[in-house]
Design an enzyme around this catalytic site. Structure first.
Site, PDB file in Angstrom:
ATOM      1  N   ALA A  69      41.233  38.935  29.731  1.00 12.65           N
ATOM      2  CA  ALA A  69      41.428  40.193  29.005  1.00 12.65           C
ATOM      3  C   ALA A  69      40.394  40.256  27.892  1.00 12.65           C
ATOM      4  O   ALA A  69      39.870  39.238  27.452  1.00 12.65           O
ATOM      5  CB  ALA A  69      42.840  40.239  28.443  1.00 12.65           C
ATOM      6  N   GLY A  81      43.170  36.236  31.992  1.00 16.93           N
ATOM      7  CA  GLY A  81      43.564  37.368  32.820  1.00 16.93           C
ATOM      8  C   GLY A  81      42.741  37.469  34.100  1.00 16.93           C
ATOM      9  O   GLY A  81      43.209  38.036  35.091  1.00 16.93           O
ATOM     10  N   GLU A 130      44.452  35.276  36.463  1.00 18.82           N
ATOM     11  CA  GLU A 130      45.728  35.915  36.821  1.00 18.82           C
ATOM     12  C   GLU A 130      45.521  37.057  37.819  1.00 18.82           C
ATOM     13  O   GLU A 130      46.303  37.219  38.751  1.00 18.82           O
ATOM     14  CB  GLU A 130      46.419  36.415  35.544  1.00 18.82           C
ATOM     15  CG  GLU A 130      46.863  35.245  34.663  1.00 18.82           C
ATOM     16  CD  GLU A 130      47.389  35.692  33.311  1.00 18.82           C
ATOM     17  OE1 GLU A 130      46.637  36.361  32.575  1.00 18.82           O
ATOM     18  OE2 GLU A 130      48.542  35.379  32.991  1.00 18.82           O
ATOM     19  N   GLU A 153      44.284  30.806  27.379  1.00 13.66           N
ATOM     20  CA  GLU A 153      44.887  31.713  26.383  1.00 13.66           C
ATOM     21  C   GLU A 153      45.321  30.998  25.110  1.00 13.66           C
ATOM     22  O   GLU A 153      45.271  31.566  24.026  1.00 13.66           O
ATOM     23  CB  GLU A 153      46.094  32.440  26.995  1.00 13.66           C
ATOM     24  CG  GLU A 153      45.726  33.575  27.936  1.00 13.66           C
ATOM     25  CD  GLU A 153      45.538  33.138  29.373  1.00 13.66           C
ATOM     26  OE1 GLU A 153      45.387  31.909  29.630  1.00 13.66           O
ATOM     27  OE2 GLU A 153      45.534  34.016  30.254  1.00 13.66           O
TER      28      GLU A 153
HETATM   29  C1  HXC Z   1      35.679  39.809  25.338  1.00  9.48           C
HETATM   30  C2  HXC Z   1      34.129  38.320  26.112  1.00  9.48           C
HETATM   31  C3  HXC Z   1      35.129  37.592  26.801  1.00  9.48           C
HETATM   32  C4  HXC Z   1      36.462  38.084  26.734  1.00  9.48           C
HETATM   33  C5  HXC Z   1      33.226  36.621  27.120  1.00  9.48           C
HETATM   34  N1  HXC Z   1      32.984  37.674  26.345  1.00  9.48           N
HETATM   35  N2  HXC Z   1      34.531  36.540  27.429  1.00  9.48           N
HETATM   36  N3  HXC Z   1      34.398  39.413  25.377  1.00  9.48           N
HETATM   37  N4  HXC Z   1      36.668  39.171  25.992  1.00  9.48           N
HETATM   38  N5  HXC Z   1      37.473  37.499  27.374  1.00  9.48           N
HETATM   39  C6  HXC Z   1      31.699  38.103  25.779  1.00  9.48           C
HETATM   40  C7  HXC Z   1      31.232  37.151  24.688  1.00  9.48           C
HETATM   41  O1  HXC Z   1      31.853  37.477  23.446  1.00  9.48           O
HETATM   42  C8  HXC Z   1      29.740  37.425  24.689  1.00  9.48           C
HETATM   43  O2  HXC Z   1      29.510  38.616  23.986  1.00  9.48           O
HETATM   44  C9  HXC Z   1      29.446  37.688  26.161  1.00  9.48           C
HETATM   45  O3  HXC Z   1      30.686  38.042  26.773  1.00  9.48           O
HETATM   46  C10 HXC Z   1      28.900  36.472  26.885  1.00  9.48           C
HETATM   47  O4  HXC Z   1      29.794  35.392  26.678  1.00  9.48           O
HETATM   48  P1  HXC Z   1      29.325  33.937  26.182  1.00  9.48           P
HETATM   49  O5  HXC Z   1      30.531  33.258  25.642  1.00  9.48           O
HETATM   50  O6  HXC Z   1      28.140  34.054  25.302  1.00  9.48           O
HETATM   51  O7  HXC Z   1      28.868  33.285  27.585  1.00  9.48           O
HETATM   52  P2  HXC Z   1      28.924  31.748  28.036  1.00  9.48           P
HETATM   53  O8  HXC Z   1      28.451  30.866  26.913  1.00  9.48           O
HETATM   54  O9  HXC Z   1      28.202  31.707  29.352  1.00  9.48           O
HETATM   55  O10 HXC Z   1      30.465  31.416  28.256  1.00  9.48           O
HETATM   56  C11 HXC Z   1      31.181  32.070  29.276  1.00  9.48           C
HETATM   57  C12 HXC Z   1      32.703  31.840  29.079  1.00  9.48           C
HETATM   58  C13 HXC Z   1      33.094  32.252  27.629  1.00  9.48           C
HETATM   59  C14 HXC Z   1      33.045  30.366  29.319  1.00  9.48           C
HETATM   60  C15 HXC Z   1      33.406  32.698  30.116  1.00  9.48           C
HETATM   61  O11 HXC Z   1      32.604  33.571  27.361  1.00  9.48           O
HETATM   62  C16 HXC Z   1      34.546  32.245  27.351  1.00  9.48           C
HETATM   63  O12 HXC Z   1      35.170  31.197  27.122  1.00  9.48           O
HETATM   64  N6  HXC Z   1      35.164  33.434  27.307  1.00  9.48           N
HETATM   65  C17 HXC Z   1      36.535  33.617  26.865  1.00  9.48           C
HETATM   66  C18 HXC Z   1      37.477  33.112  27.902  1.00  9.48           C
HETATM   67  C19 HXC Z   1      38.902  33.303  27.435  1.00  9.48           C
HETATM   68  O13 HXC Z   1      39.337  32.813  26.387  1.00  9.48           O
HETATM   69  N7  HXC Z   1      39.673  34.082  28.216  1.00  9.48           N
HETATM   70  C20 HXC Z   1      41.067  34.352  27.922  1.00  9.48           C
HETATM   71  C21 HXC Z   1      41.175  35.651  27.140  1.00  9.48           C
HETATM   72  S1  HXC Z   1      42.863  36.008  26.767  1.00  9.48           S
HETATM   73  P3  HXC Z   1      28.228  38.801  23.034  1.00  9.48           P
HETATM   74  O14 HXC Z   1      28.444  40.158  22.404  1.00  9.48           O
HETATM   75  O15 HXC Z   1      28.229  37.676  22.072  1.00  9.48           O
HETATM   76  O16 HXC Z   1      27.055  38.768  23.990  1.00  9.48           O
HETATM   77  C22 HXC Z   1      43.488  36.613  28.212  1.00  9.48           C
HETATM   78  C23 HXC Z   1      44.911  37.028  28.126  1.00  9.48           C
HETATM   79  C24 HXC Z   1      45.384  37.526  29.455  1.00  9.48           C
HETATM   80  O17 HXC Z   1      42.855  36.690  29.197  1.00  9.48           O
HETATM   81  C25 HXC Z   1      46.780  38.007  29.334  1.00  9.48           C
HETATM   82  C26 HXC Z   1      47.003  39.303  29.988  1.00  9.48           C
HETATM   83  C27 HXC Z   1      46.312  40.422  29.324  1.00  9.48           C
END
Ligand code: HXC
Length: 262
Positions: free
Chosen positions: A69, A113, A116, A136
């Site tokens: 998400a 997400g 999921e 998460e």
């Molecule tokens: C918003 C996101 C994002 C996310 C990545 N980005 N994941 N933006 N929401 N979930 C954005 C980053 O901020 C960054 O923006 C750009 O995408 C590239 O990401 P990087 O981190 O620079 O890339 P990389 O180093 O290759 O790492 C990739 C990654 C990492 C491992 C996927 O981005 C990551 O850990 N993302 C978050 C994963 C996460 O925590 N997901 C769970 C979210 S909560 P900029 O502007 O800096 O270029 C969830 C709840 C679900 O999913 C419940 C139901 C709704």
């Protein structure tokens, strides 16, 4: 409906064809914001209702299926907002209502997400680059789109607890061993393999295909709705905590979160 974040196409030569939906928000790692989920729901329902479509494939890009998400969108949410809006039930559960088979083709990250959504598909075919995770807790939440219920059903309690509690990722080989994915193929063969599987399904009788999907789902849906409702309330509740805001602010600022309630 013109899609901002999806690419939609139709494949196959037979009377029934495959509808392909590709998440296309690459700069944000296919982060699933409200708009993406509205579009995804609309695209899936359109294919589900299209009599020329026998199977649906959902995929991302080479690097990422979806990184979860959209953290930037959720960062300022609070409990009242998410509870009143029943976030995320409104548009995330559409995939579960699709009656035709849906195959998820996963390359790269399928996190939070994203993992999921992949698990909401009927089965997952993975590229050898795929990485699955439920991180998460690292942003101060719990999985909120079925992860706490579908992941243990797919991989068992031990691996599900390990992934949810530590946030560690599972690579494609482990995901296949654990039963999360049905097949793993070389990344450059992923779409060929998935479209071929979809084409096989399109060659079968639709009533038996759709009934078979319902029957297999019955094996898993005993108390799922109860688990999902419980999970959703816990997910909502976490938007009332300081740690959720800290976790998301830290992610967006690219710093380590300082959780208050350790
Ligand atoms: C918003 C996101 C994002 C996310 C990545 N980005 N994941 N933006 N929401 N979930 C954005 C980053 O901020 C960054 O923006 C750009 O995408 C590239 O990401 P990087 O981190 O620079 O890339 P990389 O180093 O290759 O790492 C990739 C990654 C990492 C491992 C996927 O981005 C990551 O850990 N993302 C978050 C994963 C996460 O925590 N997901 C769970 C979210 S909560 P900029 O502007 O800096 O270029 C969830 C709840 C679900 O999913 C419940 C139901 C709704």
């Amino acid at each position: 409906m013109p899609y901002e974040h999806l690419l939609v196409s139709v494949h196959g030569e037979g009377p029934l064809k495959t509808g392909l939906v590709q998440l296309n928000r690459p700069k944000q790692m296919n982060a699933l914001n409200d708009r993406v989920m509205d579009e995804l729901g609309a695209a899936l329902l359109a294919f589900d209702q299209d009599e020329s479509i026998g199977c649906i494939v959902l995929t991302g890009t080479d690097k990422v299926f979806a990184a979860g998400a959209d953290i930037a969108e959720m960062a300022d949410y609070d409990f009242i907002k998410v509870y009143k809006a029943n976030f995320i039930s409104r548009n995330w559960e559409t995939l579960g209502r699709v009656r035709k088979p849906v195959i998820a083709a996963v390359a790269g990250y399928a996190l939070g997400g994203g993992c999921e959504v992949a698990m909401m598909a009927d089965f997952i075919i993975a590229a050898d680059t795929a990485r699955f995770g439920q991180p998460e807790l690292t942003v101060g939440l719990v999985p909120g789109a079925g992860g706490t219920q579908r992941l243990p059903r797919a991989v068992g309690k031990a691996k599900a607890m390990d992934m949810v509690l530590t946030g560690r990722m599972m690579d494609a080989a482990e995901a296949e061993r654990a039963g999360l994915v049905s097949r793993v193929v070389a990344a450059d063969e992923l779409m060929q393999e998935v479209l071929s599987a979809a084409d096989t399904i399109c060659g079968l009788g639709m009533p038996s295909v759709m009934l078979a999907k319902e029957c297999v789902n019955r094996a898993f849906e005993g108390a799922l709705s109860e688990g999902l409702t419980y999970e959703r309330r816990m997910f909502h509740a976490l938007f009332g905590t300081e740690d959720q805001h800290e976790g998301m602010d830290a992610f967006l600022a690219k710093r380590t979160p300082q959780f208050k309630h350790r």
